[in-house]
Write a protein that holds these residues in place. Structure first.
Motif, PDB file in Angstrom:
ATOM      1  N   PHE A   1      -4.709  -8.212   0.449  1.00  0.00           N
ATOM      2  CA  PHE A   1      -5.647  -7.098   0.528  1.00  0.00           C
ATOM      3  C   PHE A   1      -6.989  -7.515  -0.083  1.00  0.00           C
ATOM      4  N   THR A   2      -7.999  -6.732   0.206  1.00  0.00           N
ATOM      5  CA  THR A   2      -9.319  -7.002  -0.347  1.00  0.00           C
ATOM      6  C   THR A   2      -9.632  -5.994  -1.434  1.00  0.00           C
ATOM      7  N   GLY A   3     -10.023  -6.500  -2.597  1.00  0.00           N
ATOM      8  CA  GLY A   3     -10.337  -5.653  -3.741  1.00  0.00           C
ATOM      9  C   GLY A   3     -11.828  -5.595  -3.986  1.00  0.00           C
ATOM     10  N   PRO A   4     -12.226  -5.022  -5.130  1.00  0.00           N
ATOM     11  CA  PRO A   4     -13.644  -4.979  -5.483  1.00  0.00           C
ATOM     12  C   PRO A   4     -14.271  -6.371  -5.433  1.00  0.00           C
ATOM     13  N   ASP A   5     -15.530  -6.437  -5.050  1.00  0.00           N
ATOM     14  CA  ASP A   5     -16.273  -7.704  -4.937  1.00  0.00           C
ATOM     15  C   ASP A   5     -15.660  -8.644  -3.900  1.00  0.00           C
ATOM     16  N   GLY A   6     -14.831  -8.084  -2.999  1.00  0.00           N
ATOM     17  CA  GLY A   6     -14.256  -8.906  -1.945  1.00  0.00           C
ATOM     18  C   GLY A   6     -13.133  -9.822  -2.385  1.00  0.00           C
ATOM     19  N   ARG A   7     -12.633  -9.625  -3.602  1.00  0.00           N
ATOM     20  CA  ARG A   7     -11.596 -10.547  -4.108  1.00  0.00           C
ATOM     21  C   ARG A   7     -10.264 -10.320  -3.393  1.00  0.00           C
ATOM     22  N   GLU A   8      -9.493 -11.388  -3.297  1.00  0.00           N
ATOM     23  CA  GLU A   8      -8.173 -11.332  -2.678  1.00  0.00           C
ATOM     24  C   GLU A   8      -7.158 -10.735  -3.646  1.00  0.00           C
ATOM     25  N   ILE A   9      -6.242  -9.928  -3.093  1.00  0.00           N
ATOM     26  CA  ILE A   9      -5.124  -9.389  -3.883  1.00  0.00           C
ATOM     27  C   ILE A   9      -3.841  -9.671  -3.100  1.00  0.00           C
ATOM     28  N   HIS A  10      -2.909 -10.356  -3.731  1.00  0.00           N
ATOM     29  CA  HIS A  10      -1.645 -10.690  -3.076  1.00  0.00           C
ATOM     30  C   HIS A  10      -0.627  -9.579  -3.300  1.00  0.00           C
ATOM     31  N   ALA A  11       0.133  -9.252  -2.266  1.00  0.00           N
ATOM     32  CA  ALA A  11       1.115  -8.163  -2.370  1.00  0.00           C
ATOM     33  C   ALA A  11       2.267  -8.399  -1.404  1.00  0.00           C
ATOM     34  N   HIS A  12       3.384  -7.750  -1.708  1.00  0.00           N
ATOM     35  CA  HIS A  12       4.545  -7.730  -0.812  1.00  0.00           C
ATOM     36  C   HIS A  12       4.762  -6.286  -0.362  1.00  0.00           C
ATOM     37  N   LEU A  13       4.810  -6.083   0.920  1.00  0.00           N
ATOM     38  CA  LEU A  13       4.979  -4.745   1.471  1.00  0.00           C
ATOM     39  C   LEU A  13       6.412  -4.575   1.959  1.00  0.00           C
ATOM     40  N   HIS A  14       7.061  -3.504   1.515  1.00  0.00           N
ATOM     41  CA  HIS A  14       8.423  -3.178   1.938  1.00  0.00           C
ATOM     42  C   HIS A  14       8.379  -1.810   2.623  1.00  0.00           C
TER      43      HIS A  14
ATOM     44  N   CYS B   1      -4.220  -2.620  -7.938  1.00  0.00           N
ATOM     45  CA  CYS B   1      -3.149  -1.734  -7.460  1.00  0.00           C
ATOM     46  C   CYS B   1      -3.725  -0.585  -6.632  1.00  0.00           C
ATOM     47  N   ALA B   2      -4.833  -0.026  -7.080  1.00  0.00           N
ATOM     48  CA  ALA B   2      -5.467   1.069  -6.343  1.00  0.00           C
ATOM     49  C   ALA B   2      -5.983   0.587  -4.992  1.00  0.00           C
ATOM     50  N   ALA B   3      -6.522  -0.632  -4.944  1.00  0.00           N
ATOM     51  CA  ALA B   3      -7.041  -1.172  -3.683  1.00  0.00           C
ATOM     52  C   ALA B   3      -5.919  -1.334  -2.665  1.00  0.00           C
ATOM     53  N   VAL B   4      -4.739  -1.766  -3.132  1.00  0.00           N
ATOM     54  CA  VAL B   4      -3.595  -1.892  -2.223  1.00  0.00           C
ATOM     55  C   VAL B   4      -3.147  -0.504  -1.752  1.00  0.00           C
ATOM     56  N   ALA B   5      -3.035   0.442  -2.692  1.00  0.00           N
ATOM     57  CA  ALA B   5      -2.596   1.797  -2.336  1.00  0.00           C
ATOM     58  C   ALA B   5      -3.540   2.433  -1.318  1.00  0.00           C
ATOM     59  N   LEU B   6      -4.837   2.375  -1.594  1.00  0.00           N
ATOM     60  CA  LEU B   6      -5.808   3.000  -0.694  1.00  0.00           C
ATOM     61  C   LEU B   6      -5.934   2.216   0.614  1.00  0.00           C
ATOM     62  N   GLY B   7      -5.741   0.896   0.524  1.00  0.00           N
ATOM     63  CA  GLY B   7      -5.748   0.083   1.739  1.00  0.00           C
ATOM     64  C   GLY B   7      -4.627   0.485   2.680  1.00  0.00           C
ATOM     65  N   LEU B   8      -3.451   0.763   2.117  1.00  0.00           N
ATOM     66  CA  LEU B   8      -2.305   1.202   2.931  1.00  0.00           C
ATOM     67  C   LEU B   8      -2.586   2.566   3.553  1.00  0.00           C
ATOM     68  N   ALA B   9      -3.232   3.434   2.786  1.00  0.00           N
ATOM     69  CA  ALA B   9      -3.571   4.758   3.329  1.00  0.00           C
ATOM     70  C   ALA B   9      -4.631   4.641   4.419  1.00  0.00           C
ATOM     71  N   ASP B  10      -5.667   3.841   4.160  1.00  0.00           N
ATOM     72  CA  ASP B  10      -6.768   3.715   5.136  1.00  0.00           C
ATOM     73  C   ASP B  10      -6.309   3.115   6.456  1.00  0.00           C
ATOM     74  N   GLU B  11      -5.336   2.204   6.413  1.00  0.00           N
ATOM     75  CA  GLU B  11      -4.891   1.565   7.660  1.00  0.00           C
ATOM     76  C   GLU B  11      -3.819   2.393   8.376  1.00  0.00           C
ATOM     77  N   GLY B  12      -3.430   3.529   7.775  1.00  0.00           N
ATOM     78  CA  GLY B  12      -2.454   4.387   8.430  1.00  0.00           C
ATOM     79  C   GLY B  12      -1.013   3.987   8.189  1.00  0.00           C
ATOM     80  N   THR B  13      -0.770   3.232   7.119  1.00  0.00           N
ATOM     81  CA  THR B  13       0.601   2.826   6.767  1.00  0.00           C
ATOM     82  C   THR B  13       1.251   3.832   5.827  1.00  0.00           C
ATOM     83  N   ALA B  14       0.475   4.359   4.875  1.00  0.00           N
ATOM     84  CA  ALA B  14       1.007   5.257   3.849  1.00  0.00           C
ATOM     85  C   ALA B  14       0.274   6.595   3.872  1.00  0.00           C
ATOM     86  N   ASP B  15       0.979   7.618   3.396  1.00  0.00           N
ATOM     87  CA  ASP B  15       0.406   8.963   3.274  1.00  0.00           C
ATOM     88  C   ASP B  15      -0.485   9.007   2.034  1.00  0.00           C
ATOM     89  N   ARG B  16      -1.777   9.231   2.238  1.00  0.00           N
ATOM     90  CA  ARG B  16      -2.738   9.228   1.117  1.00  0.00           C
ATOM     91  C   ARG B  16      -2.373  10.232   0.038  1.00  0.00           C
TER      92      ARG B  16
END
Length: 655
Positions: free
Chosen positions: A389-402, A480-495
């Motif tokens: 995922f992309t975080g503040p300042d464009g930094r990479e964030i590694h995550a595992h999605l289940h 963590c917030a960037a991943v959560a909101l990223g999932l919501a923005d892409e339509g994967t998770a309920d915001r």
């Protein structure tokens, strides 16, 4: 599995994975080693008060737990422990084993067929005498190890040295019979590694305020004919160079893993063997972690990778690594070698950790112990994805999605599932992508899980790890917030149905997320750090007592930052329901932190529950604890997300 797929609300899917099933499969084999040609290891027993059993694999492949309950093979050195046992074959061909018993922390000698006999005394002072990383030297009549000795009642009243314990039991009642090998000049030491000719010893040392992943020193000393150590000399390491492990090659050359280039790479007598932007080491949370093991023929078994660690064989002459074939995508820092045989602990998205043996001649690996057995139909396991995922300042964030997954159920059209963001502990650590029935407990019910390897995590080089320097409670929360909101923005998770949970340092990230963001509808905070000022002034153990000097900043220079970052300071900002889980015997994150946090929250009308567990320390180990904790967590989400989950006790939320 049913013939027809039901459409049911996310979070309300019936699942064969209950909390008891998840609890029964918690934990993994650890500290593998050879006793002669046999492989031994320690293994969790959640149903036996969470003890660690010592398991022996006989030549015919049968496994035997060699010590009955309540024997508990586990060291408390630096509280996280270290390698608690060592074994060899005696003159009569039968095993001779020494081990640390958790209850009294004494070192014991054990020969199958007899009773364990203590080799070390009980200390009348503080938290006692503790031992780790034993090295058996029958020819000297000794076992060499790390001694952690408390000199008073405070957590910081402690010293650590290399010591030699007589194998004849003469030190069982006499502390003076223990021979000290090192001078106590360094606050922390790892166990000695003896050169093949027995003439030199190597070990790693470091001092406050550094943690071992910040900077360590690799020390070497000559072993004199009378078994004492000469003057130690530093051959690698420094304030900004972490040497994570050292050992000797078969021909007496010094091998070590250092991150002097920004990645933990392998060196032999100071020369790089396989320079890559990959990790060949990791954070030394337990004394005796092993990422490489030299083989008799000159090759070296290695764990290496970016993120996940693979098992391979390195040819030091060519720098080439050939990886083992097999289904395991993650290996724990737990290697052992004997001749040309290599034993490791491997796992993957469909298998929990198991003991794996690699035949270095063929490159084939096979399970030889603690074999994974499916507790339920694997069709109900999650199907994880590795994401960036992309975080503040464009930094990479590694995550595992289940994502939610159940072969019998699907969610209603147009409805998005709830998701729980999992923040790992450490914070200097990484969550591996392996089968975890606690995750499956949620995903099989229609609740998604995202595990975040936020900035500060290991496995991605020193620069990624150093993102958290001075930024704990900021970068981890943002990622963590960037991943959560990223999932919501892409339509994967309920915001509107996002939760956050974590234990230890992950408990801190969870609490900080709930008090400084509006991303989550609720959270589960597990044995957390909540008050930095208290934690840095004697409320935790010695090993981590100055960790915050790098994570937050020097206390003498930025004291206000300690208060400003603490969730306890901002308890008045907390407005969503939460669950707080705490072991009453926890000396790393003590209950007083939770009590202070709840006192600040009193009268504010925030729905919450606080569950405490007698006999549990840092990290729950008993099956009944894990069952209650998991069911309470699911009940929290059910109440907040408006779900019906039959068969799970309702968590009473007070205010």
């Amino acid at each position: 599995m049913g013939e027809t797929v039901q459409t049911l609300a996310y979070g309300e899917w019936p699942s064969p994975i209950d909390a008891a099933t998840a609890a029964a499969h918690d934990g993994s084999p650890e500290f593998v080693g050879f006793v002669g040609d046999e492989v031994w290891w320690t293994e969790p027993r959640p149903a036996e008060a969470g003890r660690r059993a010592l398991v022996r694999r006989h030549a015919d492949g049968t496994e035997e737990s060699v010590l009955p309950a309540p024997w508990n093979v586990r060291s408390r050195v630096i509280e996280y422990g270290g390698r608690p046992w060592a074994g060899t074959v005696g003159d009569d061909g039968s095993p001779l084993v020494v081990f640390v018993h958790f209850a009294d922390q004494r070192l014991y000698r054990f020969e199958p067929g007899g009773e364990p006999r203590p080799l070390t005394p009980v200390s009348p002072v503080g938290q006692g005498l503790r031992w780790a990383e034993p090295v058996l030297l029958p020819e000297r009549g000794e076992v060499w190890c790390v001694l952690e000795e408390f000199t008073g009642d405070g957590p910081g009243d402690v010293r650590r040295v290399l010591a030699a314990v007589p194998l004849d039991g003469s030190a069982a009642e006499d502390r003076a019979a223990v021979r000290e090998l090192s001078d106590g000049r360094h606050r922390f030491v790892t166990g000695p590694r003896l050169a093949p000719d027995g003439r030199r010893a190597a070990w790693i040392a470091w001092d406050h305020p550094r943690m071992p992943w910040d900077g360590t020193e690799l020390l070497v000393a000559d072993v004199t004919p009378d078994g004492t150590l000469g003057e130690a000399r530093t051959v690698a390491g420094g304030p900004e160079e972490s040497v994570a492990q050292a050992d000797w090659s078969h021909d007496g050359r010094l091998l070590y893993a250092s991150d002097r280039t920004g990645w933990w790479n392998l060196y032999r007598d100071g020369e790089p063997l396989c320079p890559r932007e990959e990790e060949f080491g990791g954070p030394l949370w337990k004394l005796g972690h092993r990422w490489f093991a030299p083989l008799d023929g000159g090759l070296v078994a290695v764990l290496h990778g970016k993120g996940a660690l693979a098992l391979g064989i390195l040819d030091p002459e060519t720098g080439e690594v050939v990886d083992a074939a097999g289904p395991w995508s993650e290996f724990a820092a737990c290697l052992a070698a004997h001749g040309e045989r290599v034993v490791a602990v491997g796992a993957g998205p469909r298998t929990a950790h198991e003991v794996v043996e690699l035949d270095t001649r063929t490159g084939r690996a096979r399970v030889i112990g603690a074999a994974h057995r499916d507790a339920v139909d694997p069709a109900y396991y999650p199907e994880p994805q590795v994401r960036t995922f992309t975080g503040p300042d464009g930094r990479e964030i590694h995550a595992h999605l289940h994502p939610p997954h159940n072969p019998d159920c699907t969610g209603p059209a147009g409805e998005l599932p709830p998701y729980v963001i999992w923040a790992h502990g450490g914070p200097t650590g990484r969550v591996p992508l392996v089968l975890d029935l606690e995750i499956a407990y949620f995903t099989s019910r229609g609740i998604g899980v995202a595990e975040v390897n936020y900035g500060g995590s290991t496995g991605y080089g020193r620069a990624y790890r150093n993102r958290l320097r001075g930024q704990w409670g900021v970068v981890d929360v943002e990622d963590c917030a960037a991943v959560a909101l990223g999932l919501a923005d892409e339509g994967t998770a309920d915001r509107n149905r996002l939760a956050v949970r974590g234990g230890s340092a992950g408990g801190w990230t969870t609490a900080a997320s709930l008090t400084t963001t509006d991303v989550y509808a609720c959270g589960t905070i597990i044995y957390p750090v909540l008050d930095l000022t208290g934690w840095s002034s004697g409320e935790t153990h010695d090993f981590e007592s100055q960790y915050l000097e790098t994570l937050i900043g020097p206390l003498a220079e930025v004291p206000e930052r300690y208060a400003e970052r603490s969730p306890t300071t901002h308890a008045d900002r907390l407005s969503v329901p939460f669950l707080l889980l705490q072991g009453l015997d926890d000396v790393i994150c003590p209950p007083v932190q939770c009590e202070r946090f709840l006192n600040r929250l009193a009268g504010r009308g925030v729905p919450h529950a606080y569950l405490t567990f007698e006999g549990e320390g840092h990290g729950f180990r008993r099956a009944e604890t894990m069952v209650r904790a998991l069911e309470a967590e699911l009940s929290l989400y059910a109440q907040v997300f408006g779900l019906k989950v039959p068969g799970v006790p309702v968590l009473e939320l007070g205010t």
